[in-house]
Design a protein around this motif. Structure first.
Motif, short mmCIF file in Angstrom:
data_model
loop_
_atom_site.label_atom_id
_atom_site.label_comp_id
_atom_site.label_asym_id
_atom_site.label_seq_id
_atom_site.Cartn_x
_atom_site.Cartn_y
_atom_site.Cartn_z
N LYS A 87 0.83 -1.20 0.00
CA LYS A 87 0.00 0.00 0.00
C LYS A 87 0.87 1.25 0.00
CE LYS A 87 -3.51 -2.44 2.73
NZ LYS A 87 -4.25 -2.48 4.02
N PRO A 88 0.27 2.41 -0.22
CA PRO A 88 1.03 3.67 -0.16
C PRO A 88 1.77 3.80 1.17
CG PRO A 88 -1.12 4.07 -1.12
CD PRO A 88 -1.13 2.65 -0.64
N GLY A 89 3.02 4.20 1.09
CA GLY A 89 3.84 4.39 2.28
C GLY A 89 4.62 3.16 2.70
N ALA A 90 4.37 2.01 2.08
CA ALA A 90 5.04 0.77 2.46
C ALA A 90 6.51 0.78 2.06
CB ALA A 90 4.34 -0.44 1.85
N LYS A 91 7.31 0.04 2.83
CA LYS A 91 8.72 -0.17 2.52
C LYS A 91 8.86 -1.63 2.07
CE LYS A 91 9.19 3.97 3.97
NZ LYS A 91 9.84 4.36 5.20
N VAL A 92 9.29 -1.80 0.81
CA VAL A 92 9.25 -3.12 0.17
C VAL A 92 10.62 -3.50 -0.38
CG1 VAL A 92 8.21 -4.48 -1.69
CG2 VAL A 92 6.84 -2.76 -0.48
N MET A 93 10.98 -4.76 -0.25
CA MET A 93 12.16 -5.27 -0.94
C MET A 93 11.71 -6.21 -2.05
SD MET A 93 15.43 -7.55 0.40
CE MET A 93 16.25 -6.17 1.21
N ASP A 94 12.15 -5.92 -3.27
CA ASP A 94 11.94 -6.82 -4.40
C ASP A 94 13.20 -7.66 -4.50
OD1 ASP A 94 11.09 -8.09 -6.66
OD2 ASP A 94 11.07 -6.32 -7.95
N LEU A 95 13.15 -8.87 -3.99
CA LEU A 95 14.31 -9.74 -3.88
C LEU A 95 14.54 -10.48 -5.19
CD1 LEU A 95 16.55 -11.04 -2.24
CD2 LEU A 95 14.86 -12.61 -1.26
N GLY B 230 13.00 -5.83 -13.48
CA GLY B 230 12.25 -4.80 -12.77
C GLY B 230 10.76 -4.81 -13.01
N TYR B 231 10.21 -5.92 -13.49
CA TYR B 231 8.76 -5.98 -13.75
C TYR B 231 7.97 -5.57 -12.51
CZ TYR B 231 4.12 -8.00 -14.53
OH TYR B 231 2.76 -8.19 -14.62
N PHE B 232 8.22 -6.22 -11.38
CA PHE B 232 7.48 -5.88 -10.16
C PHE B 232 8.02 -4.62 -9.50
CE2 PHE B 232 5.85 -10.33 -10.18
CZ PHE B 232 4.50 -10.03 -10.01
N THR B 233 9.30 -4.34 -9.68
CA THR B 233 9.89 -3.14 -9.06
C THR B 233 9.14 -1.89 -9.49
OG1 THR B 233 12.05 -4.25 -9.19
CG2 THR B 233 12.03 -1.91 -8.64
N ARG B 234 8.88 -1.77 -10.79
CA ARG B 234 8.15 -0.61 -11.31
C ARG B 234 6.75 -0.52 -10.69
NH1 ARG B 234 10.17 1.38 -16.25
NH2 ARG B 234 11.87 0.17 -17.16
N ILE B 235 6.08 -1.65 -10.64
CA ILE B 235 4.71 -1.68 -10.10
C ILE B 235 4.71 -1.29 -8.63
CG2 ILE B 235 2.80 -3.22 -9.54
CD1 ILE B 235 3.51 -4.75 -12.15
N PHE B 236 5.66 -1.84 -7.87
CA PHE B 236 5.74 -1.51 -6.45
C PHE B 236 6.03 -0.03 -6.24
CE2 PHE B 236 7.40 -6.09 -5.53
CZ PHE B 236 6.12 -6.59 -5.68
N ALA B 237 6.91 0.53 -7.06
CA ALA B 237 7.29 1.93 -6.91
C ALA B 237 6.08 2.85 -6.99
CB ALA B 237 8.32 2.32 -7.96
N LYS B 238 5.20 2.57 -7.92
CA LYS B 238 3.99 3.38 -8.06
C LYS B 238 2.98 3.07 -6.95
CE LYS B 238 4.49 6.13 -11.59
NZ LYS B 238 4.31 7.59 -11.45
N ALA B 239 2.90 1.81 -6.55
CA ALA B 239 1.92 1.42 -5.54
C ALA B 239 2.24 2.02 -4.17
CB ALA B 239 1.84 -0.10 -5.44
N VAL B 240 3.53 2.08 -3.80
CA VAL B 240 3.88 2.61 -2.48
C VAL B 240 3.90 4.14 -2.48
CG1 VAL B 240 5.20 0.54 -1.93
CG2 VAL B 240 6.39 2.56 -2.84
N GLY B 241 4.02 4.74 -3.65
CA GLY B 241 3.96 6.19 -3.76
C GLY B 241 5.17 6.90 -3.18
N GLU C 283 5.74 8.38 -0.45
CA GLU C 283 6.03 8.17 0.96
C GLU C 283 6.61 6.78 1.23
OE1 GLU C 283 5.77 10.68 3.09
OE2 GLU C 283 5.13 11.88 1.35
N GLY C 284 6.58 5.91 0.23
CA GLY C 284 7.11 4.57 0.39
C GLY C 284 8.47 4.43 -0.27
N TRP C 285 9.01 3.22 -0.21
CA TRP C 285 10.33 2.98 -0.82
C TRP C 285 10.42 1.53 -1.27
CZ3 TRP C 285 13.34 7.11 -1.69
CH2 TRP C 285 14.58 6.89 -2.27
N VAL C 286 11.15 1.32 -2.37
CA VAL C 286 11.38 -0.03 -2.90
C VAL C 286 12.88 -0.27 -2.99
CG1 VAL C 286 10.99 -1.64 -4.79
CG2 VAL C 286 9.24 0.07 -4.23
N TYR C 287 13.32 -1.33 -2.35
CA TYR C 287 14.73 -1.75 -2.44
C TYR C 287 14.80 -2.95 -3.37
CZ TYR C 287 15.26 1.20 1.67
OH TYR C 287 15.25 2.27 2.55
N ALA C 288 15.47 -2.77 -4.49
CA ALA C 288 15.64 -3.87 -5.45
C ALA C 288 16.96 -4.57 -5.11
CB ALA C 288 15.67 -3.32 -6.88
#
Length: 251
Positions: free
Chosen positions: A59-67, A72-83, A85-90
């Motif tokens: 959700k927006p604001g979530a901190k996610v690791m794409d392991l 980057g298929y899911f990385t892109r999607i996660f980046a937009k989903a968390v917005g 305020e969130g962050w994605v670590y690939a």
């Protein structure tokens, strides 16, 4: 006949748009991202990203690791989903450098496109995160930790590191190609499949609670005897989607 076919296709498109519109705003925003490559969008029918986002509670604001993010298929999607305020670590394991066929530069390029994405390039056995995470997500990669790609990967160590990286109540999502029941690790290096029971046993042994399964990627017609790259089954394998939770009282 042509008019009938056009009507069917139009009806299908309208239904798809309606189904997407019914999803939470973060999901529709993520999947409607015009920066997504056309090849990624074409894979949505097989990979079910909307369902994966819902199941993973991203959700927006979530901190996610794409392991092991691949291209980057899911990385892109996660980046937009968390917005913003969130962050994605690939997390791109350095063991894959000789096998990646250009995917490491691809994930670096993704990080340049999305200001809330950063790439961690390090050995798989040294997995860690800069901050406490809400979700660690890995798709079609767990079996690779058992084969020639990651030797000498230590999945016990990796699972414990994921456990440590998550907040109490955080989720570990594992998607992979199912092998025949009872086969254990037999097919990881040959068919690129893994026995889901073996995965569940390893991850719960690290302290996780099994928190459920999504069956949207199941295919009961998959005989589980073919390599996942075989044209007869590629993109249509029977896949398990498991959710594990770090207990709320865990440190």
């Amino acid at each position: 006949m042509k008019k009938m076919l056009s009507a069917v296709l139009l009806s299908g498109a309208v239904l798809s748009m309606a189904a997407l519109a019914a999803k939470p705003a973060a999901i529709t925003t993520a999947l409607s991202d015009t920066a997504r490559p056309a090849d990624d969008v074409k894979r949505d029918g097989d990979r079910k990203p909307a369902e994966m986002l819902e199941f993973s509670k991203i959700k927006p604001g979530a901190k996610v690791m794409d392991l092991v993010p691949g291209g980057g298929y899911f990385t892109r999607i996660f980046a937009k989903a968390v917005g913003p305020e969130g962050w994605v670590y690939a997390y791109q394991p350095s063991e894959l450098d000789s096998f990646s066929k250009g995917k490491s530069p691809k994930i670096l390029a993704v990080a340049k496109e999305y200001p809330n994405v950063s790439v961690i390039h390090a050995p798989i056995n040294d997995l860690s995160a800069p901050e406490a995470l809400d979700v660690v997500f890995t798709a079609q990669n767990y079996h690779d930790m058992k084969d020639d790609f990651f030797k000498p990967a230590d999945t016990d160590k990796v699972n414990k590191a994921v456990f440590k990286a998550l907040k109490p109540g955080g989720l570990y999502i594992v998607i992979d190609h199912a092998a025949e029941k009872g086969s254990g690790l037999r097919d990881t290096n040959t068919l690129h499949r893994i026995d889901e029971a073996a995965v569940k046993q390893e991850i719960t042994a690290a302290g996780f609670e099994f928190a459920g399964e999504s069956k949207v990627l199941r295919n009961t017609k998959d005989p589980k005897t073919a390599n996942v790259f075989d044209p007869s089954i590629r993109g249509k394998t029977d896949q398990f989607v498991y959710k594990f939770r770090k207990p709320l009282k865990a440190k």
